[in-house]
Write an enzyme that holds these catalytic residues in place. Structure first.
Site, PDB file in Angstrom:
ATOM      1  N   LEU A  29      65.591  71.649  83.315  1.00  0.00           N
ATOM      2  CA  LEU A  29      64.408  70.866  83.705  1.00  0.00           C
ATOM      3  C   LEU A  29      64.302  69.595  82.873  1.00  0.00           C
ATOM      4  O   LEU A  29      63.964  68.526  83.374  1.00  0.00           O
ATOM      5  CB  LEU A  29      63.132  71.716  83.553  1.00  0.00           C
ATOM      6  CG  LEU A  29      61.867  71.024  84.063  1.00  0.00           C
ATOM      7  CD1 LEU A  29      61.959  70.731  85.554  1.00  0.00           C
ATOM      8  CD2 LEU A  29      60.627  71.875  83.766  1.00  0.00           C
ATOM      9  N   LYS A 121      48.606  69.868  69.051  1.00  0.00           N
ATOM     10  CA  LYS A 121      49.210  71.205  69.002  1.00  0.00           C
ATOM     11  C   LYS A 121      48.369  72.234  69.729  1.00  0.00           C
ATOM     12  O   LYS A 121      47.140  72.261  69.609  1.00  0.00           O
ATOM     13  CB  LYS A 121      49.384  71.649  67.552  1.00  0.00           C
ATOM     14  CG  LYS A 121      50.209  70.683  66.766  1.00  0.00           C
ATOM     15  CD  LYS A 121      51.548  71.244  66.376  1.00  0.00           C
ATOM     16  CE  LYS A 121      52.418  70.079  65.930  1.00  0.00           C
ATOM     17  NZ  LYS A 121      53.600  70.473  65.220  1.00  0.00           N
ATOM     18  N   ILE A 438      58.923  56.108  55.076  1.00  0.00           N
ATOM     19  CA  ILE A 438      58.669  57.550  55.029  1.00  0.00           C
ATOM     20  C   ILE A 438      59.954  58.363  54.951  1.00  0.00           C
ATOM     21  O   ILE A 438      59.931  59.563  54.696  1.00  0.00           O
ATOM     22  CB  ILE A 438      57.801  57.963  56.246  1.00  0.00           C
ATOM     23  CG1 ILE A 438      56.519  57.127  56.294  1.00  0.00           C
ATOM     24  CG2 ILE A 438      57.442  59.424  56.228  1.00  0.00           C
ATOM     25  CD1 ILE A 438      55.656  57.210  55.045  1.00  0.00           C
ATOM     26  N   GLY A 439      61.087  57.748  55.190  1.00  0.00           N
ATOM     27  CA  GLY A 439      62.334  58.486  54.986  1.00  0.00           C
ATOM     28  C   GLY A 439      63.415  58.146  55.983  1.00  0.00           C
ATOM     29  O   GLY A 439      64.479  57.667  55.628  1.00  0.00           O
ATOM     30  N   ARG A 522      60.853  67.585  75.458  1.00  0.00           N
ATOM     31  CA  ARG A 522      61.414  67.765  74.125  1.00  0.00           C
ATOM     32  C   ARG A 522      61.481  69.236  73.748  1.00  0.00           C
ATOM     33  O   ARG A 522      60.487  69.961  73.873  1.00  0.00           O
ATOM     34  CB  ARG A 522      60.591  67.006  73.100  1.00  0.00           C
ATOM     35  CG  ARG A 522      61.382  66.695  71.888  1.00  0.00           C
ATOM     36  CD  ARG A 522      60.592  65.916  70.888  1.00  0.00           C
ATOM     37  NE  ARG A 522      60.825  66.510  69.583  1.00  0.00           N
ATOM     38  CZ  ARG A 522      61.946  66.358  68.900  1.00  0.00           C
ATOM     39  NH1 ARG A 522      62.924  65.632  69.375  1.00  0.00           N
ATOM     40  NH2 ARG A 522      62.096  66.939  67.720  1.00  0.00           N
ATOM     41  N   GLU A 612      49.146  72.535  60.858  1.00  0.00           N
ATOM     42  CA  GLU A 612      49.487  73.335  62.033  1.00  0.00           C
ATOM     43  C   GLU A 612      49.368  74.837  61.801  1.00  0.00           C
ATOM     44  O   GLU A 612      48.960  75.581  62.682  1.00  0.00           O
ATOM     45  CB  GLU A 612      50.923  72.980  62.421  1.00  0.00           C
ATOM     46  CG  GLU A 612      51.549  73.795  63.504  1.00  0.00           C
ATOM     47  CD  GLU A 612      52.994  73.321  63.732  1.00  0.00           C
ATOM     48  OE1 GLU A 612      53.247  72.105  63.607  1.00  0.00           O
ATOM     49  OE2 GLU A 612      53.843  74.170  64.019  1.00  0.00           O
ATOM     50  N   HIS A 648      54.336  63.660  52.407  1.00  0.00           N
ATOM     51  CA  HIS A 648      53.966  62.952  53.630  1.00  0.00           C
ATOM     52  C   HIS A 648      53.366  63.936  54.618  1.00  0.00           C
ATOM     53  O   HIS A 648      53.908  65.016  54.846  1.00  0.00           O
ATOM     54  CB  HIS A 648      55.190  62.264  54.236  1.00  0.00           C
ATOM     55  CG  HIS A 648      54.958  61.739  55.614  1.00  0.00           C
ATOM     56  ND1 HIS A 648      54.115  60.683  55.859  1.00  0.00           N
ATOM     57  CD2 HIS A 648      55.399  62.159  56.822  1.00  0.00           C
ATOM     58  CE1 HIS A 648      54.065  60.463  57.172  1.00  0.00           C
ATOM     59  NE2 HIS A 648      54.835  61.352  57.775  1.00  0.00           N
ATOM     60  N   HIS A 701      54.614  54.899  66.386  1.00  0.00           N
ATOM     61  CA  HIS A 701      54.792  55.576  67.672  1.00  0.00           C
ATOM     62  C   HIS A 701      54.918  54.593  68.824  1.00  0.00           C
ATOM     63  O   HIS A 701      55.196  54.980  69.944  1.00  0.00           O
ATOM     64  CB  HIS A 701      53.633  56.552  67.922  1.00  0.00           C
ATOM     65  CG  HIS A 701      53.541  57.580  66.821  1.00  0.00           C
ATOM     66  ND1 HIS A 701      52.759  57.394  65.706  1.00  0.00           N
ATOM     67  CD2 HIS A 701      54.151  58.764  66.646  1.00  0.00           C
ATOM     68  CE1 HIS A 701      52.894  58.436  64.900  1.00  0.00           C
ATOM     69  NE2 HIS A 701      53.734  59.278  65.444  1.00  0.00           N
ATOM     70  N   CYS A 733      54.848  56.839  59.675  1.00  0.00           N
ATOM     71  CA  CYS A 733      55.724  58.013  59.761  1.00  0.00           C
ATOM     72  C   CYS A 733      57.174  57.522  59.693  1.00  0.00           C
ATOM     73  O   CYS A 733      57.414  56.325  59.508  1.00  0.00           O
ATOM     74  CB  CYS A 733      55.439  58.752  61.079  1.00  0.00           C
ATOM     75  SG  CYS A 733      56.135  60.422  61.159  1.00  0.00           S
TER      76      CYS A 733
HETATM   77  N1  GLN Z   1      60.884  62.123  56.107  1.00  0.00           N
HETATM   78  C1  GLN Z   1      60.733  62.384  57.497  1.00  0.00           C
HETATM   79  C2  GLN Z   1      61.108  61.147  58.310  1.00  0.00           C
HETATM   80  O1  GLN Z   1      60.899  60.077  57.887  1.00  0.00           O
HETATM   81  C3  GLN Z   1      59.321  62.768  57.834  1.00  0.00           C
HETATM   82  C4  GLN Z   1      59.194  63.135  59.284  1.00  0.00           C
HETATM   83  C5  GLN Z   1      57.830  63.631  59.672  1.00  0.00           C
HETATM   84  O2  GLN Z   1      56.840  63.223  59.127  1.00  0.00           O
HETATM   85  N2  GLN Z   1      57.743  64.501  60.641  1.00  0.00           N
HETATM   86  O3  GLN Z   1      61.599  61.258  59.408  1.00  0.00           O
HETATM   87 ZN    ZN Z   2      55.145  61.762  59.775  1.00  0.00          ZN
END
Ligand code: GLN
Ligand code: ZN
Length: 758
Positions: A29, A121, A438-439, A522, A612, A648, A701, A733
């Site tokens: 799907l 969620k 953030i990474g 997803r 969550e 984070h 986003h 993020c």
């Molecule tokens: N360190 C992760 C990133 O930058 C954090 C991802 C997340 O917050 N879900 O992708």
């Molecule tokens: Zn994040």
């Protein structure tokens, strides 16, 4: 037939599940929907794929021996969105889109100039639903074409079909009011629609209908309880309708069970795997003439059921409420399809497991025990017992040295925050308003292709490593060029922030096809955490130190926290989650210590899933937060005081957990804030948070590149709530879903804005 329908014994069923997965055993799907979006297939072809998947899963469920099969849990995107369509509650901004399928997908994922519905969620699971919006202009109107079509399709195949729809209480409880509307106030408008729907189902030939009301397992006030009772009194009052089953799951309905029992609904499904007890059921004499659907097979984990232990429970039920039906505790949406798709699983581990198809088989065995007595299935019960015994005795479940270390380790002590700040200032020498990310950096198709090639054996591990190092070098060079202050390696080597660690830790197993829908198209493949967790070697040190070797700026080591690793795995059920969390925390702690020893001065431990796992009932929340915070502190307190710990969190609605965020005691916390306009900062300050904070200054986003002045404004806004000495500058993020050009432009503006505000 205008009188009330009540359950006669011939109407009863004994074996069912509350819902079936829909994404397809091979994610068919997902592929079809994405092909439709890309214009590679048309609506008719998408429809054919959907129909084929429904037919396959319904016939499989019926042939496996279910005598009532849930129908209508199929969805092209999400069941809450489908319910919004059913009730005429799509937002006005999509109303002008003429094609119903385009309208549906526009509500789900946006379109030119149209914002999608928010996503959040589903209770305490990792499934995300679309949040319906109820505004002053919402005019409810029943559009039952979709559910009726699925019902007819199933009946035509000779399936004992039971349509499933989200009930009015849950629909409104999860919807979001816009422009001052309180969705709960609109309940009286929905009742006639649901009554009409029941009649339409009856006319189409349904004998049972299931209304899902998981919202009833949350804390309800007196008004909400009264509303539950009125709603189901009215829905079950005399008129033409099928038997009505109200399904609760993910917890116990507690007082709401009494409210439902007092109505004329014909059946109630209860989750006997998460709180509801047989004695609680026995206390309600009104349940005696209803069908109790006993969710004794856990729909949320992948462990084989101890069938021999379930039989006495079912017997006890039979004594008090008559013959129960056997079911999974919730829909099978939350587990993979079948173990048959897992040829490489270790055979011993495999014998302990039950995925969707195997859970249906378990339901059937228990139903036979209910129908014909336990003797009829003695061999099956014994087999299940011996698998469970083999699991209990397996040496991998108990690692003595890990347990001994955990008994010794002093988890949680670092110098007071103020003292650490001074030491870190010396050690890091960062400018005011330090900039960082953030990474992750974009996961390009090149990176994914390299990973696929490694799996396929067409490149060697050495070649793979070289490609990842080249990517890291690129990302470091880019950050140097942009002038960021704290760099990252970009996480190119990570397929997923949990799976990456699970693959390297003892105690976890990975599946090949164990896909579970996360949202829309997803899917994720949660690792199986079955035994004691042991870190046998460093997991990230080589990548991070390579990045650090390329620059004089500090490179932040990047780890996933213990709570998030648990939340996104299937966890063992033979010990408290808190104990498992400590084992994972110890592994992460060892990694932080190794990173520090290798010269890394900043380590970030991500906990995006902290919120969550928060229990649905207030009474359980404190206990959870205590062990979750303790696990994080255990993971992060092994380093020196001049090593800076970051965390984070991926959201901004902290409400219930704000105290816990301060208690994590991370030196710096980055959070989502761009969309919520920095309101979060005042809340944090009010809760006594006095550590470093990086409120995301732009929304990752969206592909839009924020302007310099926009980011400057966000920063000035933030400085009203937090002194500049504690403020960090970063996106919301990780950047893995964006493309390189967007990221470069956005970060350039971010650095410029930080410099000008400094
Ligand atoms: N360190 C992760 C990133 O930058 C954090 C991802 C997340 O917050 N879900 O992708
Ligand atoms: Zn994040």
């Amino acid at each position: 037939m205008e009188n009330t329908v009540t359950v006669t014994s011939t109407d009863r069923f004994t074996a069912t599940v509350l819902g079936l997965p829909r994404i397809g055993p091979r994610r068919e799907l997902k592929r079809a929907v994405e092909s439709y979006w890309a214009g590679r297939i048309d609506a008719a072809e998408l429809d054919r794929v959907g129909r084929r998947l429904r037919v396959e899963s319904l016939t499989a469920a019926q042939s496996a021996g279910l005598d009532s099969v849930p129908v209508g849990t199929f969805s092209l995107y999400d069941q809450m969105l489908d319910t919004a369509v059913l009730l005429g509650a799509l937002p006005p901004r999509v109303a002008d889109i003429a094609d119903p399928l385009d309208r549906y997908f526009a509500a789900a994922r946006g379109a030119e100039g149209i914002e999608p519905l928010e996503m959040t969620k589903w209770f305490d699971t990792n499934y995300h639903y679309l949040v319906p919006e109820i505004g002053p202009d919402t005019r409810f109107a029943l559009d039952p074409a979709g559910p009726l079509r699925q019902l007819r399709e199933a009946l035509d195949l000779g399936i004992a079909a039971r349509p499933v729809v989200i009930g009015p209480l849950t629909f409104l409880a999860l919807a979001k009011g816009v422009d001052g509307v309180n969705p709960a106030d609109r309940l009286p408008e929905l009742i006639p629609l649901y009554r009409e729907l029941l009649t339409r189902f009856a006319e189409a030939g349904a004998t049972w209908v299931q209304f899902d009301e998981p919202a009833l397992v949350r804390d309800l006030d007196a008004t909400e309880l009264a509303a539950a009772r009125t709603t189901y009194t009215e829905l079950s009052a005399a008129y033409r309708r099928p038997n009505l089953l109200v399904a609760t799951y993910f917890g116990t309905p507690g007082p709401a069970l009494g409210a439902l029992a007092a109505t004329a609904v014909d059946g109630i499904a209860l989750d006997l795997c998460s709180g509801t007890t047989v004695s609680e059921i026995a206390e309600l004499p009104a349940l005696a003439d209803k069908l109790v659907v006993a969710g004794v097979v856990d729909g949320r984990n992948i462990w084989r059921t101890d069938l021999a232990a379930a039989v006495p429970e079912l017997d006890a039920l039979r004594k008090t409420v008559g013959r129960p039906a056997v079911s999974t505790s919730c829909s099978l949406l939350h587990v993979p399809y079948s173990l048959a798709a897992e040829p490489d699983l270790d055979p011993v581990l495999r014998s302990w497991l039950a995925f969707g198809a195997e859970k249906i088989a378990e339901v059937r065995i228990l139903a036979r025990a209910v129908e014909s007595g336990a003797e009829a299935v003695a061999a099956e019960l014994a087999q299940a017992r011996s698998a469970i015994e083999s699991r209990r005795r397996d040496p991998r479940l108990h690692n003595r040295s890990v347990r001994a270390r955990l008994a010794e380790v002093d988890g949680g002590h670092r110098a007071p925050a103020q003292r650490r700040r001074e030491l870190q200032r010396e050690h890091l020498r960062l400018p005011l308003l330090p900039t960082t990310t953030i990474g992750s950096y974009p996961q390009t198709s090149d990176i994914r292709a390299a990973r696929a090639a490694l799996r396929a054996g067409s490149i060697t591990p050495t070649q793979y490593r070289e490609r990842m190092r080249a990517e890291i070098a690129d990302v470091v060079a880019l950050q140097e060029e942009l002038g960021l202050d704290v760099l990252v390696h970009g996480e190119p080597e990570r397929n997923d922030m949990v799976q990456y660690f699970a693959e390297q830790l003892d105690g976890f197993a990975a599946t090949r096809n164990g896909w579970v829908q996360s949202y829309g198209t997803r899917c994720v493949r949660p690792p199986i955490l079955y035994g004691d967790v042991v870190r046998t070697a460093p997991m990230t040190v080589e990548w991070i130190t390579y990045a650090q070797s390329l620059t004089d700026k500090p490179v932040k080591g990047m780890l996933t926290g213990p709570v998030t690793i648990l939340a996104w795995s299937f966890v063992r059920d033979d010990q408290p989650l808190a104990d498992t969390a400590r084992q994972v925390a110890l592994a992460i702690r060892d990694e932080t210590v190794d990173l520090e020893a290798a010269g890394i001065r900043i380590v970030q431990v991500d906990e995006p899933a902290l919120r969550e796992l928060l229990p649905l009932r207030r009474a359980d929340q404190q206990g959870y937060l205590e062990w979750a915070v303790a696990a994080f502190r255990l993971a992060t307190s092994g380093v020196r005081d001049d090593t800076q710990i970051h965390t984070h969190l991926c959201y901004s609605e902290f409400g219930d957990i704000i105290g816990a965020i301060a208690a994590l005691d991370a030196d710096v916390t980055s959070v989502e804030a761009a969309r919520s306009h920095m309101e979060i900062l005042d809340d944090l300050t009010a809760a006594g948070y006095a550590l470093g904070i990086g409120p995301g200054v732009y929304d990752i986003h969206s592909p839009r590149v924020p302007s310099v002045s926009e980011i400057e404004n966000a920063l000035r806004e933030a400085m009203k709530a937090v002194p500049a000495e504690r403020l960090w500058v970063n996106p919301d993020c990780g950047l893995k879903t964006r493309d390189r050009a967007e990221v470069t432009a956005a970060l350039r503006n971010m650095v410029t804005a930080a410099r000008s505000v400094r």
